[in-house]
Design a protein around this motif. Structure first.
Motif, PDB file in Angstrom:
ATOM      1  N   GLY A 126       0.814  -1.209   0.000  1.00 32.48           N
ATOM      2  CA  GLY A 126       0.000   0.000   0.000  1.00 32.48           C
ATOM      3  C   GLY A 126       0.848   1.259   0.000  1.00 32.48           C
ATOM      4  O   GLY A 126       0.532   2.231  -0.704  1.00 32.48           O
ATOM      5  N   PHE A 127       1.929   1.266   0.780  1.00 31.16           N
ATOM      6  CA  PHE A 127       2.833   2.413   0.778  1.00 31.16           C
ATOM      7  C   PHE A 127       3.456   2.620  -0.602  1.00 31.16           C
ATOM      8  O   PHE A 127       3.627   3.763  -1.047  1.00 31.16           O
ATOM      9  CB  PHE A 127       3.936   2.222   1.818  1.00 31.16           C
ATOM     10  N   LYS A 128       3.805   1.554  -1.261  1.00 32.74           N
ATOM     11  CA  LYS A 128       4.420   1.671  -2.588  1.00 32.74           C
ATOM     12  C   LYS A 128       3.491   2.392  -3.559  1.00 32.74           C
ATOM     13  O   LYS A 128       3.945   3.131  -4.430  1.00 32.74           O
ATOM     14  CB  LYS A 128       4.763   0.282  -3.133  1.00 32.74           C
ATOM     15  N   ARG A 129       2.186   2.214  -3.383  1.00 25.98           N
ATOM     16  CA  ARG A 129       1.221   2.809  -4.308  1.00 25.98           C
ATOM     17  C   ARG A 129       0.818   4.224  -3.912  1.00 25.98           C
ATOM     18  O   ARG A 129       0.203   4.943  -4.691  1.00 25.98           O
ATOM     19  CB  ARG A 129      -0.030   1.925  -4.391  1.00 25.98           C
ATOM     20  N   LEU A 130       1.157   4.644  -2.708  1.00 27.32           N
ATOM     21  CA  LEU A 130       0.746   5.972  -2.243  1.00 27.32           C
ATOM     22  C   LEU A 130       1.475   7.083  -2.987  1.00 27.32           C
ATOM     23  O   LEU A 130       2.658   6.975  -3.286  1.00 27.32           O
ATOM     24  CB  LEU A 130       1.041   6.112  -0.748  1.00 27.32           C
ATOM     25  N   ASN A 131       0.774   8.159  -3.212  1.00 35.75           N
ATOM     26  CA  ASN A 131       1.387   9.380  -3.729  1.00 35.75           C
ATOM     27  C   ASN A 131       1.482  10.366  -2.567  1.00 35.75           C
ATOM     28  O   ASN A 131       0.501  11.008  -2.198  1.00 35.75           O
ATOM     29  CB  ASN A 131       0.557   9.965  -4.866  1.00 35.75           C
ATOM     30  N   GLU A 132       2.668  10.494  -1.983  1.00 36.42           N
ATOM     31  CA  GLU A 132       2.825  11.340  -0.811  1.00 36.42           C
ATOM     32  C   GLU A 132       2.693  12.822  -1.132  1.00 36.42           C
ATOM     33  O   GLU A 132       2.526  13.646  -0.221  1.00 36.42           O
ATOM     34  CB  GLU A 132       4.182  11.080  -0.136  1.00 36.42           C
ATOM     35  N   GLN A 133       2.756  13.192  -2.406  1.00 43.55           N
ATOM     36  CA  GLN A 133       2.613  14.592  -2.795  1.00 43.55           C
ATOM     37  C   GLN A 133       1.154  14.995  -3.030  1.00 43.55           C
ATOM     38  O   GLN A 133       0.874  16.179  -3.233  1.00 43.55           O
ATOM     39  CB  GLN A 133       3.449  14.862  -4.036  1.00 43.55           C
ATOM     40  N   ASP A 134       0.251  14.041  -3.005  1.00 36.98           N
ATOM     41  CA  ASP A 134      -1.176  14.342  -3.155  1.00 36.98           C
ATOM     42  C   ASP A 134      -1.682  14.992  -1.868  1.00 36.98           C
ATOM     43  O   ASP A 134      -1.545  14.420  -0.784  1.00 36.98           O
ATOM     44  CB  ASP A 134      -1.938  13.041  -3.419  1.00 36.98           C
ATOM     45  N   PRO A 135      -2.253  16.203  -1.950  1.00 38.18           N
ATOM     46  CA  PRO A 135      -2.746  16.857  -0.728  1.00 38.18           C
ATOM     47  C   PRO A 135      -3.723  15.993   0.057  1.00 38.18           C
ATOM     48  O   PRO A 135      -3.798  16.095   1.285  1.00 38.18           O
ATOM     49  CB  PRO A 135      -3.417  18.127  -1.260  1.00 38.18           C
ATOM     50  N   LYS A 136      -4.460  15.127  -0.618  1.00 40.61           N
ATOM     51  CA  LYS A 136      -5.412  14.271   0.083  1.00 40.61           C
ATOM     52  C   LYS A 136      -4.703  13.271   0.991  1.00 40.61           C
ATOM     53  O   LYS A 136      -5.239  12.890   2.044  1.00 40.61           O
ATOM     54  CB  LYS A 136      -6.288  13.528  -0.929  1.00 40.61           C
ATOM     55  N   THR A 137      -3.488  12.855   0.616  1.00 38.32           N
ATOM     56  CA  THR A 137      -2.738  11.918   1.451  1.00 38.32           C
ATOM     57  C   THR A 137      -2.370  12.564   2.771  1.00 38.32           C
ATOM     58  O   THR A 137      -2.381  11.909   3.822  1.00 38.32           O
ATOM     59  CB  THR A 137      -1.469  11.450   0.712  1.00 38.32           C
ATOM     60  N   ASP A 138      -2.060  13.846   2.746  1.00 33.77           N
ATOM     61  CA  ASP A 138      -1.671  14.548   3.972  1.00 33.77           C
ATOM     62  C   ASP A 138      -2.847  14.765   4.903  1.00 33.77           C
ATOM     63  O   ASP A 138      -2.653  15.105   6.073  1.00 33.77           O
ATOM     64  CB  ASP A 138      -1.035  15.900   3.622  1.00 33.77           C
ATOM     65  N   GLU A 139      -4.065  14.573   4.430  1.00 35.07           N
ATOM     66  CA  GLU A 139      -5.232  14.761   5.286  1.00 35.07           C
ATOM     67  C   GLU A 139      -5.561  13.507   6.088  1.00 35.07           C
ATOM     68  O   GLU A 139      -6.467  13.534   6.932  1.00 35.07           O
ATOM     69  CB  GLU A 139      -6.449  15.160   4.429  1.00 35.07           C
ATOM     70  N   LEU A 140      -4.849  12.423   5.888  1.00 36.95           N
ATOM     71  CA  LEU A 140      -5.159  11.146   6.527  1.00 36.95           C
ATOM     72  C   LEU A 140      -4.210  10.870   7.683  1.00 36.95           C
ATOM     73  O   LEU A 140      -3.026  11.210   7.631  1.00 36.95           O
ATOM     74  CB  LEU A 140      -5.064  10.001   5.510  1.00 36.95           C
ATOM     75  N   ARG A 141      -4.716  10.219   8.733  1.00 32.45           N
ATOM     76  CA  ARG A 141      -3.897   9.764   9.860  1.00 32.45           C
ATOM     77  C   ARG A 141      -3.228   8.451   9.512  1.00 32.45           C
ATOM     78  O   ARG A 141      -3.832   7.551   8.935  1.00 32.45           O
ATOM     79  CB  ARG A 141      -4.745   9.567  11.115  1.00 32.45           C
ATOM     80  N   LEU A 142      -1.982   8.320   9.892  1.00 36.07           N
ATOM     81  CA  LEU A 142      -1.250   7.085   9.634  1.00 36.07           C
ATOM     82  C   LEU A 142      -1.948   5.888  10.264  1.00 36.07           C
ATOM     83  O   LEU A 142      -2.077   4.829   9.642  1.00 36.07           O
ATOM     84  CB  LEU A 142       0.173   7.212  10.170  1.00 36.07           C
ATOM     85  N   GLY A 143      -2.394   6.030  11.522  1.00 38.12           N
ATOM     86  CA  GLY A 143      -3.007   4.892  12.204  1.00 38.12           C
ATOM     87  C   GLY A 143      -4.254   4.397  11.514  1.00 38.12           C
ATOM     88  O   GLY A 143      -4.479   3.179  11.400  1.00 38.12           O
ATOM     89  N   ASP A 144      -5.087   5.313  11.037  1.00 39.88           N
ATOM     90  CA  ASP A 144      -6.309   4.908  10.344  1.00 39.88           C
ATOM     91  C   ASP A 144      -5.978   4.152   9.067  1.00 39.88           C
ATOM     92  O   ASP A 144      -6.611   3.141   8.744  1.00 39.88           O
ATOM     93  CB  ASP A 144      -7.155   6.140  10.016  1.00 39.88           C
ATOM     94  N   TRP A 145      -4.981   4.671   8.339  1.00 42.47           N
ATOM     95  CA  TRP A 145      -4.602   4.029   7.079  1.00 42.47           C
ATOM     96  C   TRP A 145      -3.992   2.646   7.341  1.00 42.47           C
ATOM     97  O   TRP A 145      -4.312   1.670   6.643  1.00 42.47           O
ATOM     98  CB  TRP A 145      -3.609   4.924   6.338  1.00 42.47           C
ATOM     99  N   LEU A 146      -3.125   2.533   8.333  1.00 45.35           N
ATOM    100  CA  LEU A 146      -2.518   1.236   8.643  1.00 45.35           C
ATOM    101  C   LEU A 146      -3.580   0.222   9.068  1.00 45.35           C
ATOM    102  O   LEU A 146      -3.536  -0.952   8.675  1.00 45.35           O
ATOM    103  CB  LEU A 146      -1.470   1.390   9.735  1.00 45.35           C
TER     104      LEU A 146
END
Length: 519
Positions: A126-146
Motif C-alpha cells: 500500500g505504501f508503494k502505491r501511495l502518492n505522498e505529494q497528493d494533498p489528500k494523502t496529507d489529510e489522513l492519519r497514519l493509524g487509520d490508514w494502517l
C-alpha cells in the motif's frame, strides 16, 4: 543570513563557496541550532541524540563540505537491536535487492505473531502505491490508514512506531500519512541500503557548529554570534536588518532543560533595537514562530503567515543516565513494550573513558514526549531507571551515578494531517527575501535532512535577485562552488544562488526522489 542552524549553515556555506560576501547572524553564542552540545562535569553532552540514514544525501553532502564525513560513519548495513522486558531481537537487512532485503528480518520478528507478520506486506504494498505529494494523502492519519491495511494495534506499536515516532515526533497513529509515506518509501522500501544508520562519532557541537565556523572563516564569511534580530524592513530595494541583543540560553534548577530547549536555529525575535545591517538579500532561517514575527509586511499574504501557527510544536525529552559499569552491549537499541524508545551508548563520545571512568553513559531519546516534558527529574528517574533495568539485565546490579534531563520543548513542528498546506515555499513576494528551515515546504519531515534541503532551496530561490558572481573566496574549490551564482556586494545578511536546480546539484548531489528520516 539570519539563523545559524543547519538551514542557515547550509545556505551560508553554499553562497560563500560561490564567492559571495556573507554575514551570518545567530542569536545564540554558537552555531548549530538545535544540534548543540554543552559541558557538564567535564563531559561533552549533546542535548539530543540525532542519527541519519544513508539516503540523507543533502545532509551527508553538508558533512562532506564541513570536512566531517569521516566522523559520522554509516553502518555497513541496516542493523538494529530491539529489546523488551521479555526478549531481544535483531532487525538486520540481507544483501538482497529491495524489498527483499528486510523480508527475512520481518518474517522472523519475534514481537509479532505469525498472522501479524504475514499482514505486514499488505501495508508495504500500500505504501508503494501511495502518492505522498497528493494533498489528500496529507489529510489522513497514519493509524487509520494502517488499520485499513490490516495492521492491528500490536503491529502498529511494536513495528511501525519504531520508525514513525522517532522520525515524525508525534504518536504513530496521529502522524500525517504523507510524511510517514516519505519515511517508509524512502528509508524502508527504497534502495536496499537506504536505511543504513549513521551515528555521529563526535559531539554535535563539533560536528556542525564548530566545523561550520571554521569553514565560514576560511571562506571569508562574517559570523556574528549573540546577535538577535529585532526587525527586517525593505527600503529602496534593499533590506534593513535591525539588530538587538542575543540572549544566551540559561539552565534552571539543576535540570538543563532550558539550556537544551532553546528554539532551534533561533536567529531572531523580540529584542532591543541596536545597530542596522543593509543587505541586498536576506535568508530568514529561523523557526516558524520567529519567522512570523520578523517577516516584513508584503512578503507573503497575512493568511499564509498566520497559517504557520497551525504547525504548532512537539517536544523531545532526552534522559542522560550514567552507570558505574557497562550495562548495554550494543551501540544503540530500540525498545518495545516499554516506555523507552531509543537508547544510545554515549560513553566514548562524551569523553567518559578518556578521563579514566569505567562506567557507561546512556542517552534515552523520547520523541512525541508530551506526557514527559513537564515531569520533574525525580519523576522521570523513578519511571525510567527501572525501565532500563527491565530491558538491560546488567543494569539491575549497577549503580546510577548521575541522572539528568534535557528537554527540547519545540523540537519539531507537529507533523500531523493537514500541515502540508501550512508549510510555505522558500520564495516570497519580496525579491531577495527567502525562507529556510525544516518547517518550510521541503517535502520532507522536520529533520536534519529537511533543514539542509531548505537551505539549498533558499539559495535556489535567490537566483533571479542578484548580480553575477564574483570569484570564489579563498579556500573554496572550483568543484565545491555553486556554478552560476550571482553576487551580493557588501556585508549583506545573504547573497544569491545558482540559476537552476541542476546547477546546484554540482554543489551537493540531491536527487529529487530521495528522502530522509530522523531519529
Amino acid at each position: 543570513m539570519i539563523g545559524g542552524g543547519l538551514a542557515g549553515i547550509t545556505a551560508a556555506t553554499a553562497l560563500a563557496q560561490a564567492g559571495h560576501q556573507v554575514t551570518l547572524l545567530e542569536a545564540k553564542p554558537r552555531l548549530g541550532g538545535a544540534t548543540m552540545s554543552f559541558t557538564r562535569d567535564g563531559l561533552v553532552i549533546d542535548t539530543g541524540q540525532h542519527v541519519f540514514l544513508r539516503c540523507c544525501t543533502a545532509y551527508r553532502g553538508l558533512l562532506d563540505r564541513l570536512g566531517m564525513a569521516a566522523h559520522a560513519p554509516l553502518q555497513p548495513r541496516f542493523d538494529v537491536t530491539v529489546v523488551s522486558p521479555e526478549k531481544k531481537a535483531r532487525l538486520r537487512r540481507r544483501r538482497l535487492p529491495a524489498p527483499l532485503h528486510l523480508l527475512q528480518a520481518l518474517l522472523g520478528y519475534p514481537f509479532l505473531s505469525f498472522s501479524e507478520r504475514s499482514r505486514i506486506s499488505r501495508a508495504a504494498l500500500g505504501f508503494k502505491r501511495l502518492n505522498e505529494q497528493d494533498p489528500k494523502t496529507d489529510e489522513l492519519r497514519l493509524g487509520d490508514w494502517l488499520e485499513a491495511h490490516g495492521q492491528d494495534e500490536r503491529t502498529r506499536r511494536v513495528l511501525w512506531d519504531l520508525f514513525s515516532v522517532s522520525s515524525l515526533n508525534v504518536p504513530g497513529d496521529d502522524a500525517s500519512l504523507a510524511l510517514a509515506a516519505v519515511v517508509v518509501k524512502t528509508g524502508l522500501l527504497g534502495d536496499a541500503g537506504a536505511a543504513d544508520i549513521g551515528v555521529p562519532a563526535l559531539s554535535l557541537g563539533e560536528l556542525h557548529g564548530a566545523a561550520a565556523a571554521r569553514l565560514l572563516a576560511r571562506l571569508g564569511a562574517t559570523v556574528r554570534l549573540a546577535e538577535k534580530v529585532a526587525a527586517i524592513e525593505q527600503q529602496d530595494g534593499e533590506f534593513i536588518v535591525r539588530l538587538g541583543h542575543g540572549v544566551p540560553a540559561q539552565s534552571a534548577d539543576g535540570d538543563v532543560t532550558e539550556l537544551a530547549a532553546t528554539d532551534g536555529d533561533d536567529g531572531g525575535g523580540d529584542a532591543d533595537v541596536g545597530d542596522d545591517i543593509v543587505a541586498d538579500a536576506v535568508v530568514l532561517a529561523v523557526p516558524h514562530e520567529q519567522a512570523a514575527r520578523l517577516i516584513p509586511d508584503g512578503a507573503l499574504p497575512a493568511e499564509t503567515v498566520d497559517g504557520w501557527a497551525g504547525l504548532g510544536a512537539a517536544p523531545i525529552v532526552n534522559l542522560h543516565v550514567r552507570y558505574d559499569r557497562k550495562v548495554m552491549d550494543v551501540p544503540f537499541a530500540a525498545a518495545v513494550d516499554s516506555p523507552l524508545q531509543w537508547v544510545f551508548d554515549r560513553t566514548r563520545i562524551s569523553g567518559m573513558h578518556a578521563r579514566g571512568d569505567d562506567g557507561q553513559y546512556l542517552a534515552v531519546s523520547l520523541s512525541a514526549a508530551d506526557e514527559y516534558v513537564n515531569l520533574t527529574v525525580a519523576e522521570l528517574r523513578e519511571r525510567f531507571v527501572p525501565a532500563l533495568a527491565e530491558v538491560f539485565p546488567a543494569a539491575r546490579q549497577a549503580e546510577v551515578t548521575e541522572f539528568f534531563v534535557t528537554r527540547e520543548r519545540r523540537a519539531t513542528f507537529r507533523q500531523v494531517p493537514g500541515t502540508a498546506r501550512l508549510r510555505p515555499k522558500s520564495a516570497t513576494a519580496l525579491p531577495g527575501l527567502v525562507l529556510a528551515g525544516s518547517w518550510t515546504d521541503t517535502g520532507w519531515p522536520d529533520t536534519m535532512e529537511g533543514a539542509v534541503r531548505s537551505g539549498l532551496n533558499a539559495v535556489i530561490a535567490l537566483h533571479e535577485r542578484l548580480a553575477p558572481a564574483v570569484p570564489a573566496a579563498p579556500g573554496a574549490s572550483a568543484a565545491s562552488a555553486v556554478p552560476g551564482a550571482p553576487a551580493v556586494p557588501g556585508a549583506s545578511a545573504v547573497p544569491s544562488t545558482p540559476g537552476t536546480k541542476e546547477e546546484i546539484s554540482g554543489f551537493v548531489p540531491v536527487r529529487q526522489h530521495e528522502r530522509e528520516v530522523r531519529s
